[in-house]
Each structure stands twice: as C-alpha cells, then as structure tokens.
Design an enzyme around this catalytic site. Structure first.
Site, short mmCIF file in Angstrom:
data_model
loop_
_atom_site.label_atom_id
_atom_site.label_comp_id
_atom_site.label_asym_id
_atom_site.label_seq_id
_atom_site.Cartn_x
_atom_site.Cartn_y
_atom_site.Cartn_z
N GLY A 36 0.76 -1.30 0.00
CA GLY A 36 -0.05 -0.11 0.03
C GLY A 36 0.87 1.26 -0.08
N HIS A 37 2.04 1.19 0.93
CA HIS A 37 2.93 2.36 0.79
C HIS A 37 3.48 2.56 -0.62
CE1 HIS A 37 2.93 1.46 5.29
NE2 HIS A 37 2.58 2.59 5.19
N GLN A 61 -0.25 11.28 17.84
CA GLN A 61 -1.41 10.60 17.57
C GLN A 61 -1.77 9.59 18.11
OE1 GLN A 61 0.07 10.53 13.20
NE2 GLN A 61 -1.06 8.64 13.12
N LYS A 149 -7.51 3.72 3.01
CA LYS A 149 -7.67 2.96 3.95
C LYS A 149 -8.36 3.60 5.28
CE LYS A 149 -4.89 0.35 6.41
NZ LYS A 149 -5.12 0.76 7.80
N GLN A 153 -9.30 9.80 8.02
CA GLN A 153 -8.09 10.79 8.08
C GLN A 153 -7.91 11.51 6.64
OE1 GLN A 153 -3.79 9.52 9.18
NE2 GLN A 153 -3.50 9.00 7.27
N VAL A 176 -5.14 -1.09 -0.94
CA VAL A 176 -4.59 -2.31 -1.34
C VAL A 176 -4.69 -3.46 -0.47
CG1 VAL A 176 -2.22 -3.35 -1.80
CG2 VAL A 176 -2.60 -0.69 -2.32
N SER A 186 0.27 -2.09 8.53
CA SER A 186 1.56 -2.29 9.06
C SER A 186 1.17 -2.98 10.63
CB SER A 186 2.18 -0.98 9.43
OG SER A 186 2.62 -0.41 8.26
#
Ligand code: PAF
Length: 282
Positions: A36-37, A61, A149, A153, A176, A186
């Site tokens: 995804g990154h 956060q 995802k 955000q 993804v 992650s």
C-alpha cells in the site's frame, strides 16, 4: 536518495527545488512499508518532479495505552523500499525535532474528527493534523498522497487544508488488499495465525453489504445488522469498535443509501485494531 533528519534541511531542500521550478510531492508515512505504501510512493513519483517521503511514528497521534512503543519499525528496509519507489528524500526526524521542548501549539481538528475512530481515539486526529500540517509547511509540497484505508483521515486532512488555505492538492489511492481481501496494514503483524485467518471476514462483511445495496437494499440499519450478524458467526475473535454508514465527505451518519455512502468500521482482533471501509452506490 537523501536521508534527512533535520526539519530545516528538508525545508531548505524543498525551497531549492521549488525555486528551480520543480514540483514536489509528499507521501507522509509511519514506516514499516507494505505494498500500500509502495503504491502511494509510485503514484506520487508519477505526478511530481520531486518526491519526499516522510517516515515518522508520530507520538502525538497515539493515546495512552496505545501501541506507540510496539509500533513495528524497520528503518533500513523502509529506506530501501522508498529508494526503489523513486523517493528523492526520505525524511526521518527524531521526535524532539518535530516536537521541541515546551511544544504546545496544536491543530484543532474539525468536528468530523469526533466521529468514527475519533470516538475511541479522542486526540488522534489532533495529532495527525498537527504533524501533517508541519510536513506540509516544511515541504511546501504541491501535492500530497494518502491512502483510502484511513478514509476518515484523508477526509479530515482535506478539510484542514481547505479551512487553513494550505496551498496543496490532496490525492488519495484505493485500499491495497491481500489476495483474501484483508486490507494491508503495518499493524497486521500483530495478528496471531488464528486472528489472521478470521481477519478477511472484516472485508467480506463490508462486501456483503455492498451486494445487498446492489440488490436494492438501502436501509442503513438493516445493512449494519446484516454485517454484524455475519461477523457474529464468522469473526468470533473480533471485538467491534464501530460500524457505520456515513456521508463520504462530511462523515455524517446516513439512514438510507440514496446517494453514494461510505460503510466504515474498526474491529479489534487481539492486539490489532483494524480499520476498513467500502463505498456503497445505490
Ligand atoms: O497514516 C499515517 O501513516 C499517519 O497517520 C500519517 C498520515 C503519516 C501522519 O502521522
């Protein structure tokens, strides 16, 4: 690829590029890269002449008791991935460089930060908005790329950029997924084999709701109930944080899917809190 740690160095490098007429893209990340990154970085690489990737596990956060210390890290591998994806700069600041002693200025996130994930993570989006605005200011990027995802955000960051007149374009990329549907994260490394086997049910539940909508069901309560019923059978290890159907931009709850809506959820599985979402089209 340069690896920079000092905010001032990032600022100088980006100013230099911009003065030379180059466009700059920014991909903010917390590292431990997956496909995804890589997709965010490769996309960003294609839409600007210079690419800055930031890698910073932002303490602001994380709430008390959350996984700040346990958050997976592998800076060496991440640097190799960022370089392979075409990053010109990997910005990896230390926490005290981003939050100097007596740091006390925060971005007050918009009200939509109180919804969905904001209910169980009350200061999360304040921390996200603050660090993302710092990265916008340091890089003066023309464009920043985020993943869908964390739909909430990206919606909040768009709103922040609009409200504060930040001259940046926000682009987003599709989620993804693994072959079995689990959204890449992650945090998936926290899953035990048993939890991992059940985790794709999160996405299957959302897809089931989409099929119901495709077959004409529009009632948000019924759609939610159908997914919860399915999860009760097939996702017994999951503990629901929330599942809601909301307007994709405002994140206000909707009672019927009469126009495009977002079904978003967060489910705890063992040590992992997994989020996912799907767009529903009537
Ligand atoms: O999505 C993330 O990885 C983080 O929230 C972000 C945008 C890098 C800010 O720390």
């Amino acid at each position: 690829m340069q690896i920079l740690a000092a905010p001032q160095e990032l600022s100088e490098q980006c100013l230099d590029w911009l003065a030379g007429g180059r466009t700059v893209a920014l991909v903010p990340t917390m590292g431990y890269y997956h496909a995804g990154h890589e997709d965010l970085m490769r996309h960003a690489r294609g839409i600007a002449e210079r690419l800055v990737v930031s890698l910073f596990v932002n303490p602001a956060q994380f709430g008390p008791g959350e996984d700040l210390d346990a958050y997976p890290r592998d800076a060496g591998r991440d640097a190799a991935v960022a370089e392979a994806c075409g990053a010109d700069v990997l910005f990896m600041p230390k926490a005290d460089a981003m939050y100097a002693p007596y740091h006390g200025t925060w971005v007050d996130a918009p009200d939509m930060a109180k919804k969905l994930c904001g209910r169980s993570r009350p200061l999360h989006f304040r921390g996200v908005c603050t660090v993302v605005l710092k990265l916008f200011l340091l890089s003066r990027a023309n464009v920043a790329v985020f993943g869908n995802k964390d739909w909430q955000q990206q919606a909040i960051i768009r709103r922040m950029a609009r409200d504060l007149n930040v001259p940046i374009r926000i682009e987003t990329r599709p989620i993804v997924r693994e072959a079995d549907g689990l959204a890449l994260s992650s945090r998936n490394v926290y899953l035990t084999p048993e939890e991992r086997a059940q985790a794709p049910e999160i996405c299957r539940g959302l897809s089931y709701a989409r099929e119901m909508v495709n077959c004409g069901e529009k009632d948000a309560t019924l759609l939610r109930k159908a997914v919860l019923g399915r999860w009760a059978e097939r996702l017994p290890l999951g503990r629901l944080d929330y599942i809601e159907i909301v307007h994709p931009e405002t994140l206000e709850p909707v009672s019927r899917v009469d126009s495009p809506a977002l079904m978003a959820c967060a489910v705890r599985l063992g040590k992992a809190r997994l989020i996912d979402n799907i767009l529903l089209f009537p």
